[in-house]
Structure formats: C-alpha cells, structure tokens
Design a protein around this motif. Structure first.
Motif, PDB file in Angstrom:
ATOM      1  N   PHE A 180      16.799  -3.938  42.157  1.00 40.78           N
ATOM      2  CA  PHE A 180      18.189  -3.465  42.151  1.00 40.78           C
ATOM      3  C   PHE A 180      19.150  -4.619  42.399  1.00 40.78           C
ATOM      4  CE2 PHE A 180      21.983  -1.323  43.644  1.00 40.78           C
ATOM      5  CZ  PHE A 180      22.092  -0.300  42.718  1.00 40.78           C
ATOM      6  N   GLY A 181      18.782  -5.546  43.282  1.00 38.76           N
ATOM      7  CA  GLY A 181      19.616  -6.722  43.517  1.00 38.76           C
ATOM      8  C   GLY A 181      19.777  -7.546  42.251  1.00 38.76           C
ATOM      9  N   PHE A 182      18.687  -7.709  41.504  1.00 42.90           N
ATOM     10  CA  PHE A 182      18.734  -8.417  40.227  1.00 42.90           C
ATOM     11  C   PHE A 182      19.679  -7.709  39.260  1.00 42.90           C
ATOM     12  CE2 PHE A 182      16.901  -8.447  35.883  1.00 42.90           C
ATOM     13  CZ  PHE A 182      17.105  -9.778  35.558  1.00 42.90           C
ATOM     14  N   MET A 183      19.553  -6.385  39.180  1.00 42.88           N
ATOM     15  CA  MET A 183      20.422  -5.620  38.282  1.00 42.88           C
ATOM     16  C   MET A 183      21.889  -5.782  38.675  1.00 42.88           C
ATOM     17  SD  MET A 183      18.244  -2.148  37.566  1.00 42.88           S
ATOM     18  CE  MET A 183      19.338  -1.557  36.289  1.00 42.88           C
ATOM     19  N   THR A 184      22.163  -5.832  39.957  1.00 37.03           N
ATOM     20  CA  THR A 184      23.539  -6.015  40.416  1.00 37.03           C
ATOM     21  C   THR A 184      24.074  -7.370  39.970  1.00 37.03           C
ATOM     22  OG1 THR A 184      23.146  -4.573  42.310  1.00 37.03           O
ATOM     23  CG2 THR A 184      25.031  -6.055  42.451  1.00 37.03           C
ATOM     24  N   ARG A 185      23.273  -8.416  40.136  1.00 46.18           N
ATOM     25  CA  ARG A 185      23.712  -9.748  39.709  1.00 46.18           C
ATOM     26  C   ARG A 185      23.928  -9.795  38.193  1.00 46.18           C
ATOM     27  NH1 ARG A 185      19.646 -10.752  43.163  1.00 46.18           N
ATOM     28  NH2 ARG A 185      18.273 -11.709  41.624  1.00 46.18           N
ATOM     29  N   VAL A 186      23.040  -9.169  37.431  1.00 46.25           N
ATOM     30  CA  VAL A 186      23.197  -9.135  35.974  1.00 46.25           C
ATOM     31  C   VAL A 186      24.432  -8.322  35.592  1.00 46.25           C
ATOM     32  CG1 VAL A 186      22.177  -8.379  33.783  1.00 46.25           C
ATOM     33  CG2 VAL A 186      20.750  -9.525  35.500  1.00 46.25           C
ATOM     34  N   ALA A 187      24.684  -7.222  36.294  1.00 51.73           N
ATOM     35  CA  ALA A 187      25.861  -6.396  35.992  1.00 51.73           C
ATOM     36  C   ALA A 187      27.146  -7.192  36.179  1.00 51.73           C
ATOM     37  CB  ALA A 187      25.875  -5.150  36.871  1.00 51.73           C
ATOM     38  N   LEU A 188      27.236  -7.973  37.247  1.00 52.86           N
ATOM     39  CA  LEU A 188      28.424  -8.795  37.478  1.00 52.86           C
ATOM     40  C   LEU A 188      28.570  -9.854  36.391  1.00 52.86           C
ATOM     41  CD1 LEU A 188      28.133  -9.191  41.346  1.00 52.86           C
ATOM     42  CD2 LEU A 188      29.792  -7.780  40.090  1.00 52.86           C
ATOM     43  N   LEU A 189      27.462 -10.441  35.996  1.00 49.11           N
ATOM     44  CA  LEU A 189      27.454 -11.420  34.914  1.00 49.11           C
ATOM     45  C   LEU A 189      27.872 -10.778  33.594  1.00 49.11           C
ATOM     46  CD1 LEU A 189      26.578 -14.335  34.157  1.00 49.11           C
ATOM     47  CD2 LEU A 189      24.305 -13.398  33.772  1.00 49.11           C
ATOM     48  N   ALA A 190      27.342  -9.597  33.318  1.00 48.01           N
ATOM     49  CA  ALA A 190      27.670  -8.892  32.075  1.00 48.01           C
ATOM     50  C   ALA A 190      29.158  -8.574  31.995  1.00 48.01           C
ATOM     51  CB  ALA A 190      26.842  -7.612  31.968  1.00 48.01           C
ATOM     52  N   GLU A 191      29.741  -8.170  33.104  1.00 43.26           N
ATOM     53  CA  GLU A 191      31.184  -7.908  33.120  1.00 43.26           C
ATOM     54  C   GLU A 191      31.970  -9.176  32.821  1.00 43.26           C
ATOM     55  OE1 GLU A 191      33.403  -5.063  33.695  1.00 43.26           O
ATOM     56  OE2 GLU A 191      31.535  -4.333  32.817  1.00 43.26           O
ATOM     57  N   LYS A 192      31.565 -10.278  33.429  1.00 43.92           N
ATOM     58  CA  LYS A 192      32.247 -11.555  33.225  1.00 43.92           C
ATOM     59  C   LYS A 192      32.132 -12.002  31.762  1.00 43.92           C
ATOM     60  CE  LYS A 192      32.416 -16.256  34.987  1.00 43.92           C
ATOM     61  NZ  LYS A 192      31.843 -17.217  35.922  1.00 43.92           N
ATOM     62  N   MET A 193      30.956 -11.790  31.166  1.00 46.53           N
ATOM     63  CA  MET A 193      30.717 -12.202  29.781  1.00 46.53           C
ATOM     64  C   MET A 193      31.180 -11.151  28.771  1.00 46.53           C
ATOM     65  SD  MET A 193      26.961 -13.994  30.211  1.00 46.53           S
ATOM     66  CE  MET A 193      26.937 -14.733  28.578  1.00 46.53           C
ATOM     67  N   ASP A 194      31.559  -9.971  29.264  1.00 44.87           N
ATOM     68  CA  ASP A 194      31.938  -8.842  28.423  1.00 44.87           C
ATOM     69  C   ASP A 194      30.856  -8.546  27.379  1.00 44.87           C
ATOM     70  OD1 ASP A 194      33.530  -6.701  27.601  1.00 44.87           O
ATOM     71  OD2 ASP A 194      34.568  -7.932  26.106  1.00 44.87           O
ATOM     72  N   HIS A 195      29.612  -8.544  27.869  1.00 41.38           N
ATOM     73  CA  HIS A 195      28.468  -8.255  27.001  1.00 41.38           C
ATOM     74  C   HIS A 195      27.420  -7.567  27.866  1.00 41.38           C
ATOM     75  CE1 HIS A 195      26.168  -8.495  23.403  1.00 41.38           C
ATOM     76  NE2 HIS A 195      25.198  -9.192  23.971  1.00 41.38           N
ATOM     77  N   HIS A 196      27.113  -6.329  27.562  1.00 39.81           N
ATOM     78  CA  HIS A 196      26.331  -5.489  28.460  1.00 39.81           C
ATOM     79  C   HIS A 196      24.962  -5.158  27.873  1.00 39.81           C
ATOM     80  CE1 HIS A 196      30.608  -5.000  29.274  1.00 39.81           C
ATOM     81  NE2 HIS A 196      30.215  -5.047  30.536  1.00 39.81           N
ATOM     82  N   PRO A 197      23.916  -5.321  28.679  1.00 38.15           N
ATOM     83  CA  PRO A 197      22.566  -5.040  28.185  1.00 38.15           C
ATOM     84  C   PRO A 197      22.265  -3.548  28.142  1.00 38.15           C
ATOM     85  CG  PRO A 197      22.477  -5.630  30.504  1.00 38.15           C
ATOM     86  CD  PRO A 197      23.915  -5.789  30.076  1.00 38.15           C
ATOM     87  N   GLU A 198      21.278  -3.213  27.356  1.00 35.04           N
ATOM     88  CA  GLU A 198      20.632  -1.908  27.473  1.00 35.04           C
ATOM     89  C   GLU A 198      19.474  -2.158  28.420  1.00 35.04           C
ATOM     90  OE1 GLU A 198      19.556   0.053  23.812  1.00 35.04           O
ATOM     91  OE2 GLU A 198      21.243  -0.871  22.773  1.00 35.04           O
ATOM     92  N   TRP A 199      19.344  -1.313  29.444  1.00 37.39           N
ATOM     93  CA  TRP A 199      18.282  -1.571  30.407  1.00 37.39           C
ATOM     94  C   TRP A 199      17.853  -0.308  31.114  1.00 37.39           C
ATOM     95  CZ3 TRP A 199      21.000  -5.219  34.472  1.00 37.39           C
ATOM     96  CH2 TRP A 199      22.142  -4.602  34.977  1.00 37.39           C
ATOM     97  N   SER A 200      16.689  -0.437  31.766  1.00 36.74           N
ATOM     98  CA  SER A 200      16.198   0.661  32.590  1.00 36.74           C
ATOM     99  C   SER A 200      15.472   0.059  33.785  1.00 36.74           C
ATOM    100  CB  SER A 200      15.273   1.581  31.799  1.00 36.74           C
ATOM    101  OG  SER A 200      14.101   0.886  31.419  1.00 36.74           O
TER     102      SER A 200
END
Length: 96
Positions: A42-62
């Motif tokens: 979950f911590g990893f997902m949080t870091r990726v989510a913040l990165l995705a917002e900054k890059m304005d590019h969002h992964p599909e994930w589970s």
C-alpha cells in the motif's frame, strides 16, 4: 495528441525495461510487484499515486495483500507511448 511508440522504439523500451512484460493484446506493459506485506504494498501504491498525479498519467492496477499488478498503456494514443515508458522508469526509480 500523443502518438503510440513505433516498432523500433517499442523494442528499445522493452529491452531496457527487462522486469516488465509486454501485453500484445492491449499494447501495454505490465509488471507484478511483490512486497513483504500489505502495508509495504500500500505504501508503494501511495508513492506511485503521487507520482502519477504529478506526471498526469495514471496506471491501471490492482492490489491483493502483498502484490501490486501494474499495467501501463496510453488510451489517448491507442497503445504504448513514451508516457508509459517514462512512468515505468519513474516507478523503477521509486524502488531505487
């Protein structure tokens, strides 16, 4: 408009991103990340989510317990684009 990668650029990206798999049906790249426990995943997902917002590019994930499955493709381009490669590189940098 964002353009999909041409064949040469796709091959170069896949060669460099050796931990990622190519999903031919979706023209996407995928990777499974495995962590010690749910909190680490979950911590990893949080870091990726913040990165995705900054890059304005969002992964599909589970996420299931300690696993996070990520799929990157650019819907506007109809497949794999340089944005997906940049996001994969940024995710890899998080694991440092």
């Amino acid at each position: 408009m964002i353009e999909p990668l041409n064949d040469e650029d796709r091959i170069d990206a896949l060669d460099r991103l050796d931990e990622w798999d190519y999903d031919d049906a979706r023209d996407a790249i995928t990777r499974r990340f495995v962590f010690d426990d749910f909190s680490a995943a979950f911590g990893f997902m949080t870091r990726v989510a913040l990165l995705a917002e900054k890059m304005d590019h969002h992964p599909e994930w589970s996420n299931v317990w300690n696993r996070v499955d990520v799929l990157l493709t650019t819907h506007d381009a109809g497949g794999l684009s340089s944005r997906d490669v940049a996001m994969a590189d940024a995710i890899e940098a998080l694991l440092g």
